[in-house]
Design a protein around this motif. Structure first.
Motif, short mmCIF file in Angstrom:
data_model
loop_
_atom_site.label_atom_id
_atom_site.label_comp_id
_atom_site.label_asym_id
_atom_site.label_seq_id
_atom_site.Cartn_x
_atom_site.Cartn_y
_atom_site.Cartn_z
N THR A 79 37.04 -48.28 -0.31
CA THR A 79 38.22 -47.61 0.22
C THR A 79 38.79 -48.42 1.38
O THR A 79 38.10 -49.24 1.99
N SER A 80 40.04 -48.15 1.68
CA SER A 80 40.66 -48.84 2.81
C SER A 80 40.02 -48.41 4.13
O SER A 80 39.95 -49.19 5.08
N GLY A 81 39.49 -47.18 4.19
CA GLY A 81 38.80 -46.73 5.39
C GLY A 81 37.52 -47.50 5.63
O GLY A 81 37.20 -47.85 6.78
N ASP A 82 36.77 -47.78 4.55
CA ASP A 82 35.56 -48.60 4.69
C ASP A 82 35.93 -50.01 5.14
O ASP A 82 35.27 -50.60 5.99
N TYR A 83 36.98 -50.55 4.54
CA TYR A 83 37.43 -51.89 4.91
C TYR A 83 37.84 -51.93 6.38
O TYR A 83 37.46 -52.84 7.12
N LEU A 84 38.58 -50.92 6.83
CA LEU A 84 39.04 -50.86 8.21
C LEU A 84 37.86 -50.71 9.18
O LEU A 84 37.83 -51.35 10.23
N SER A 85 36.88 -49.89 8.84
CA SER A 85 35.74 -49.71 9.75
C SER A 85 34.94 -50.99 9.91
O SER A 85 34.51 -51.33 11.01
N VAL A 86 34.76 -51.74 8.83
CA VAL A 86 34.05 -53.02 8.95
C VAL A 86 34.92 -54.02 9.70
O VAL A 86 34.42 -54.79 10.52
N LEU A 87 36.22 -54.01 9.45
CA LEU A 87 37.12 -54.90 10.16
C LEU A 87 37.08 -54.65 11.66
O LEU A 87 36.99 -55.58 12.46
N ILE A 88 37.09 -53.39 12.06
CA ILE A 88 37.03 -53.06 13.49
C ILE A 88 35.68 -53.47 14.07
O ILE A 88 35.60 -53.99 15.19
N SER A 89 34.60 -53.27 13.31
CA SER A 89 33.28 -53.66 13.83
C SER A 89 33.16 -55.18 13.98
O SER A 89 32.37 -55.66 14.79
N LEU A 90 33.94 -55.94 13.23
CA LEU A 90 33.95 -57.39 13.41
C LEU A 90 34.94 -57.82 14.49
O LEU A 90 34.73 -58.81 15.18
N TRP A 91 36.05 -57.08 14.64
CA TRP A 91 37.10 -57.45 15.57
C TRP A 91 36.74 -57.10 17.01
O TRP A 91 37.00 -57.89 17.92
N LEU A 92 36.17 -55.92 17.24
CA LEU A 92 35.91 -55.46 18.61
C LEU A 92 34.96 -56.36 19.40
O LEU A 92 35.24 -56.66 20.55
N PRO A 93 33.83 -56.81 18.85
CA PRO A 93 32.98 -57.70 19.65
C PRO A 93 33.67 -59.01 20.03
O PRO A 93 33.39 -59.58 21.07
N ARG A 94 34.58 -59.46 19.19
CA ARG A 94 35.25 -60.73 19.46
C ARG A 94 36.43 -60.57 20.43
O ARG A 94 36.61 -61.38 21.33
N TYR A 95 37.25 -59.53 20.22
CA TYR A 95 38.48 -59.38 21.00
C TYR A 95 38.55 -58.09 21.81
O TYR A 95 39.57 -57.85 22.46
N GLY A 96 37.52 -57.29 21.81
CA GLY A 96 37.55 -56.02 22.52
C GLY A 96 37.73 -56.15 24.01
O GLY A 96 38.28 -55.25 24.66
N TRP A 97 37.29 -57.25 24.58
CA TRP A 97 37.43 -57.44 26.02
C TRP A 97 38.89 -57.49 26.44
O TRP A 97 39.23 -57.12 27.57
N ILE A 98 39.78 -57.90 25.54
CA ILE A 98 41.21 -57.94 25.86
C ILE A 98 41.73 -56.52 26.13
O ILE A 98 42.64 -56.33 26.93
N ILE A 99 41.13 -55.55 25.48
CA ILE A 99 41.53 -54.15 25.67
C ILE A 99 40.81 -53.54 26.88
O ILE A 99 41.41 -52.85 27.70
N ILE A 100 39.54 -53.83 27.03
CA ILE A 100 38.72 -53.17 28.04
C ILE A 100 39.00 -53.68 29.45
O ILE A 100 39.04 -52.89 30.41
N VAL A 101 39.21 -54.98 29.62
CA VAL A 101 39.36 -55.55 30.96
C VAL A 101 40.55 -54.97 31.73
O VAL A 101 40.37 -54.54 32.88
N PRO A 102 41.77 -54.91 31.17
CA PRO A 102 42.87 -54.34 31.96
C PRO A 102 42.65 -52.86 32.32
O PRO A 102 42.98 -52.44 33.43
N ILE A 103 42.05 -52.11 31.40
CA ILE A 103 41.78 -50.69 31.69
C ILE A 103 40.74 -50.58 32.81
O ILE A 103 40.91 -49.78 33.74
N ALA A 104 39.69 -51.40 32.74
CA ALA A 104 38.65 -51.34 33.76
C ALA A 104 39.18 -51.79 35.12
O ALA A 104 38.84 -51.20 36.15
#
Length: 181
Positions: free
Chosen positions: A10-35
């Motif tokens: 399903t596209s939901g399964d694809y999206l969940s794996v995509l996010i689990s691969l994307w967040l460790p690599r680029y998640g700091w771009i989101i977290i740093v300005p908020i922090a």
């Protein structure tokens, strides 16, 4: 060599794996300005806490919608969720054979496409039959293009090197169990 039964993800399964691969690599771009805004808000001015909340609840969802359109509305994402059979020769290749989707709707029940409720502006004569989408040709991915293999609770994820097809999801239940003679 491992072979699978026909399966689709399903596209939901694809999206969940995509996010689990994307967040460790680029998640700091989101977290740093908020922090930073939250820390400065606690130290200097409480209004920066509101800025941090605005980033979290307004900017981050907009960024996620951009990521959805960038990754999920591509031909590669369609290939990833199409019904297929996979043949895996470890160390050699992965062969994908795309199959026609199974028709889950019958002509007798009320769930078929022609008997669905139409909008008031659409009459029975105004329906346009669209041609089915063509299936991609079978493809072979050489093992040198496989960057890694991960296992989740439901899938084996083959991380791929390629223009946009970044990974292949194969459900554990799709593998044909080989019996020992």
């Amino acid at each position: 060599m491992k072979k699978t039964r026909p399966f689709s993800t399903t596209s939901g399964d694809y999206l969940s794996v995509l996010i689990s691969l994307w967040l460790p690599r680029y998640g700091w771009i989101i977290i740093v300005p908020i922090a930073i805004c939250a820390a400065l808000g606690f130290v200097f001015d409480e209004r920066l806490l509101l800025v941090a909340l605005m980033l979290l609840f307004i900017v981050v969802p907009m960024l996620m919608s951009f990521l959805y359109t960038y990754y999920m509305l591509t031909p590669e994402a369609r290939r990833a969720v199409l019904r297929k059979e996979v043949e895996i020769a470890d160390g050699e290749y992965i062969r994908l054979t795309y199959l026609n989707p199974e028709s889950q709707e019958t002509e007798d029940d009320g769930n078929n496409k022609d008997s669905r409720m139409l909008l008031p502006v659409a009459g029975k004569d105004s329906r346009v039959k669209s041609a089915p989408l063509r299936l991609p040709p079978p493809e072979t991915i050489q093992w040198t293009d496989v960057l890694g293999v991960r296992s989740t609770s439901r899938f084996t994820v083959y991380l791929l090197r390629g223009p946009r097809l970044m990974f292949l999801l194969v459900p554990h239940a799709a593998f044909i169990r080989e019996t020992l003679a």
